[in-house]
Motif scaffolding. Structure first.
Motif, PDB file in Angstrom:
ATOM      1  N   ARG A  91       0.834  -1.209   0.000  1.00 15.99           N
ATOM      2  CA  ARG A  91       0.000   0.000   0.000  1.00 15.99           C
ATOM      3  C   ARG A  91       0.863   1.250   0.000  1.00 15.99           C
ATOM      4  NH1 ARG A  91      -1.590   3.387   4.031  1.00 15.99           N
ATOM      5  NH2 ARG A  91      -3.517   4.568   3.688  1.00 15.99           N
ATOM      6  N   ASP A 109      -3.884   1.678 -13.289  1.00 15.99           N
ATOM      7  CA  ASP A 109      -3.496   0.372 -12.745  1.00 15.99           C
ATOM      8  C   ASP A 109      -3.242   0.459 -11.238  1.00 15.99           C
ATOM      9  OD1 ASP A 109      -3.670  -0.712 -15.254  1.00 15.99           O
ATOM     10  OD2 ASP A 109      -1.508  -0.559 -15.674  1.00 15.99           O
ATOM     11  N   GLU A 112      -6.509   0.810  -9.377  1.00 19.14           N
ATOM     12  CA  GLU A 112      -7.229  -0.465  -9.410  1.00 19.14           C
ATOM     13  C   GLU A 112      -6.676  -1.422  -8.350  1.00 19.14           C
ATOM     14  OE1 GLU A 112      -8.302  -4.123 -12.489  1.00 19.14           O
ATOM     15  OE2 GLU A 112      -7.197  -2.373 -13.202  1.00 19.14           O
ATOM     16  N   ARG A 113      -5.326  -1.455  -8.249  1.00 17.99           N
ATOM     17  CA  ARG A 113      -4.710  -2.336  -7.250  1.00 17.99           C
ATOM     18  C   ARG A 113      -5.000  -1.833  -5.832  1.00 17.99           C
ATOM     19  NH1 ARG A 113      -3.980  -7.171  -5.535  1.00 17.99           N
ATOM     20  NH2 ARG A 113      -2.192  -7.382  -4.130  1.00 17.99           N
ATOM     21  N   GLY A 115      -7.622  -0.321  -4.892  1.00 15.67           N
ATOM     22  CA  GLY A 115      -8.987  -0.736  -4.590  1.00 15.67           C
ATOM     23  C   GLY A 115      -9.072  -2.209  -4.259  1.00 15.67           C
ATOM     24  N   ALA A 116      -8.279  -3.024  -4.975  1.00 14.64           N
ATOM     25  CA  ALA A 116      -8.306  -4.473  -4.746  1.00 14.64           C
ATOM     26  C   ALA A 116      -7.837  -4.836  -3.341  1.00 14.64           C
ATOM     27  CB  ALA A 116      -7.449  -5.182  -5.794  1.00 14.64           C
ATOM     28  N   ILE A 117      -6.855  -4.091  -2.826  1.00 10.46           N
ATOM     29  CA  ILE A 117      -6.341  -4.388  -1.477  1.00 10.46           C
ATOM     30  C   ILE A 117      -7.058  -3.573  -0.407  1.00 10.46           C
ATOM     31  CG2 ILE A 117      -4.078  -5.051  -2.365  1.00 10.46           C
ATOM     32  CD1 ILE A 117      -2.998  -2.371  -1.357  1.00 10.46           C
ATOM     33  N   ASP A 118      -8.125  -2.870  -0.799  1.00 10.47           N
ATOM     34  CA  ASP A 118      -8.959  -2.116   0.146  1.00 10.47           C
ATOM     35  C   ASP A 118      -8.128  -1.084   0.902  1.00 10.47           C
ATOM     36  OD1 ASP A 118     -11.397  -1.509   1.180  1.00 10.47           O
ATOM     37  OD2 ASP A 118     -11.404  -3.095   2.678  1.00 10.47           O
ATOM     38  N   ASP A 532     -12.821  -7.744   7.586  1.00 11.20           N
ATOM     39  CA  ASP A 532     -13.177  -8.635   6.487  1.00 11.20           C
ATOM     40  C   ASP A 532     -13.489 -10.042   6.974  1.00 11.20           C
ATOM     41  OD1 ASP A 532     -10.676  -9.271   7.320  1.00 11.20           O
ATOM     42  OD2 ASP A 532      -9.768  -9.400   5.331  1.00 11.20           O
TER      43      ASP A 532
END
Length: 626
Positions: A91, A109, A112-113, A115-118, A532
């Protein structure tokens, strides 16, 4: 997730592992256990890549992120929240790149990543974890340099949790925690969805969190399914089975040997004798799984003393000229008390222990100790008072100078420090052996009161079990501070809560307190479960019938506790009245006065003794029901 095959590792000429193997499946939570000195921490370091094996392989799944707690307490002017956020290296790197990147395609990109790792919720996650480990919002904004080593190790643990690795390695994670933070951590790890390998001697953690146990012993690692209790049952069954197999094998060896000895010289039996010799050669010995008996721990029994041992009347205590840490203390300790102190670190538990030990004088009020009472005081900082160049025997010799060496050695032997251990330099003893020496030293006076501040930090599971047995066999009073809920539950029968600048009896049991801690930290920013965490499927406790059964159980438990408390109070009241009446009966003036008063006093004495016996039976019955 991780595979260990044919592992060989030696240190200082001693072989710790020879052909060891284990496999950690994704999503599994594995408890790594074993006696002190068997190599658990070394195996964890081998998994982390800190050490290189002499032979064999340790293979982490490709692309998997490894997380662990730093072995050194973090420091510097970085704030707690900043340090924890920095632990998520991916992050941090993506955020730094997004600030410098101008190419729109690459920026897309990156986002997007992220967002993927929150990544956007990382600050909230870090704050929740820090809060769960005892740091409120204001504390999270302070620099690391403002905290002691133990508190900074909590921050290191928070950083490891916040990084959300695929495989998390933890070594005794509850050692730097109080009961409250340990309770939160156990709930967090239980709900966490990652893969975990944890070295721990905390039986409550091992039962609540792990679903597999890897037992380090005999230069290898044996795998057991289930929690710690399941491991103990399975190992006991396996030991019994192998003892039977060993006996059968010995019997078979004797039979074959007898045949060979008898018929080897006879030509017509020579071939058969040779085949028996081959059978003997193929009989590989079954390894003895039954380990040496755990080193015992026996506390000397004190002389009887009348109650109270300690009376604290409206006392206050603090340090130097500063404000008092605790005020309004009104407490009493009797010879058979078993008291567990509850309360978060920093609330004053250790301060109260020092007051009771006479290490701190009250700044107000009065603390009265029974005359000639011995006090045994155990605290981690006392390890620093050892002369590391001395042997254990020399240390005890200074404390028991009048006794013969055989008696000095016998005293050490009661604490598992017999033979060569007695002649070992204190600096070369393990942490658990130093703890045993501290118990031996504080027991030289046969104290009537034991004050124990985190006595289990360096003891393995067997050592903790030995301590429980010793405390339950001890006839004096015990006041105990411990993050080990299993130990508290087995030893303490009364609880005091140190909070809000004072200490009061806690009206509930350890399970009530554990629930209140979880509820309070869920209510704030320190919720127990990871953000999560999976949503639990409705089961018995969540269905309507399950909730109804749970309510019935809580009501029955509450009624039983209330009945036990009422019976105990009646026993105490009758005991006080009986003692006062017996003092009157001991007064010669009673017998020179009105005969009717004397007769009435005697009748009341008989009635009180009868009522007390009935009350005691009622109390015992209530406790048994509870």
């Amino acid at each position: 997730m991780l595979t260990v095959t044919d592992l060989v590792y030696r240190v200082a000429g001693r072989t710790l592992f020879d052909g060891a193997a284990m496999r950690v499946e994704p999503g599994k939570k594995v408890g790594l256990i074993g006696r002190n000195g068997t190599g658990k921490t070394t195996l964890l370091k081998l998994m982390a890549g800190d050490l290189e094996p002499d032979a064999g392989n340790l293979v982490l799944r490709a692309g998997a992120r490894l997380g662990r707690v730093s072995q050194e307490a973090p420091g510097g002017e970085t704030t707690l929240i900043e340090f924890v956020l920095a632990a998520d290296e991916e992050r941090q790197a993506l955020l730094a790149e997004s600030d410098a990147e101008a190419d729109p395609t690459r920026l897309a990109d990156i986002h997007e990543r992220l967002g993927a790792i929150d990544a956007s919720r990382a600050p909230a996650r870090a704050a929740r974890i820090l809060a769960g480990l005892g740091f409120d919002e204001a504390a999270q904004q302070k620099p690391l340099t403002g905290y002691s080593g133990g508190w900074r190790m909590r921050v290191a643990l928070a950083a490891a949790l916040a990084a959300r690795p695929d495989l998390l390695l933890l070594d005794e994670p509850t050692n730097h925690l109080d009961l409250e933070a340990a309770t939160w951590l156990i709930g967090y790890l239980n709900a966490w969805r990652g893969t975990l390998v944890v070295v721990s001697h905390d039986r409550h953690l091992l039962n609540a969190v792990v679903d597999e146990v890897a037992h380090v012993s005999g230069l290898g690692v044996a795998r057991y399914r289930g929690d710690y209790d399941a491991f103990e049952r399975a190992r006991a069954e396996r030991q019994i089975r192998d003892v039977k197999l060993q006996k059968r094998q010995v019997s078979e060896q004797k039979r074959l040997t007898a045949f060979v000895d008898r018929f080897r010289a006879q030509a017509n039996k020579a071939r058969q004798a040779q085949s028996r010799l081959k059978m003997l050669a193929r009989l590989k010995p079954i390894p003895a799984l039954v380990e040496d008996a755990a080193m015992g721990l026996t506390l000397p029994q004190p002389d009887d003393m009348p109650p109270p041992l300690v009376a604290v009347d409206d006392a206050a205590v603090g340090y130097g000229d500063g404000p008092p840490v605790l005020t309004g203390l009104g407490l009493r300790i009797d010879p058979d008390d078993r008291i567990g102190l509850l309360g978060a670190n920093g609330n004053g538990k250790s301060t109260l222990i020092k007051l009771l030990a006479g290490r701190l004088a009250p700044s107000d009020g009065r603390v009265t100790l029974a005359r000639k009472m011995g006090v045994g005081y155990f605290a981690q900082h006392q390890f620093e008072e050892f002369d590391l160049a001395e042997t254990a025997l020399q240390h005890i010799r200074r404390l028991l100078p009048e006794q013969e060496e055989s008696r000095q050695r016998g005293h050490l032997g009661r604490f598992g420090l017999s033979g060569p251990r007695a002649e070992t330099r204190i600096g070369d003893l393990s942490g658990g052996e130093k703890a045993r020496l501290l118990f031996a030293a504080m027991s030289t006076t046969r104290p009537q009161l034991l004050l124990l501040d985190e006595p289990t930090n360096h003891l393995d599971v067997e050592g903790r079990a030995a301590l429980v047995e010793a405390l339950n066999a001890y006839a004096g009073a015990v006041v105990l501070v411990s993050h080990d809920a299993h130990l508290l539950g087995l030893v303490a029968d009364r609880l005091w809560l140190v909070a809000d600048g004072t200490c009061q009896p806690y009206d509930g049991d350890l399970e009530d307190y554990r629930r209140s801690v979880i509820d309070s930290r869920r209510g704030g920013s320190g919720r127990t479960e990871p953000e999560d965490a999976p949503v639990a499927e409705p089961n018995g406790a969540h269905t309507r019938a399950g909730r109804r059964d749970a309510r019935r159980q809580r009501a029955a438990s509450s009624a039983a506790r209330r009945q036990a408390r009422d019976a105990e109070r009646r026993v105490e009241a009758l005991t006080r009245e009986l003692e006062a009446l017996e003092r009157s009966l001991a007064d010669p003036a009673l017998y020179d006065g009105d005969p009717a008063v004397l007769a009435e006093t005697r009748e009341r004495h008989i009635a009180l003794k009868r009522d007390l016996a009935a009350a005691e039976e009622s109390w015992l019955a209530a406790e048994s029901t509870l």
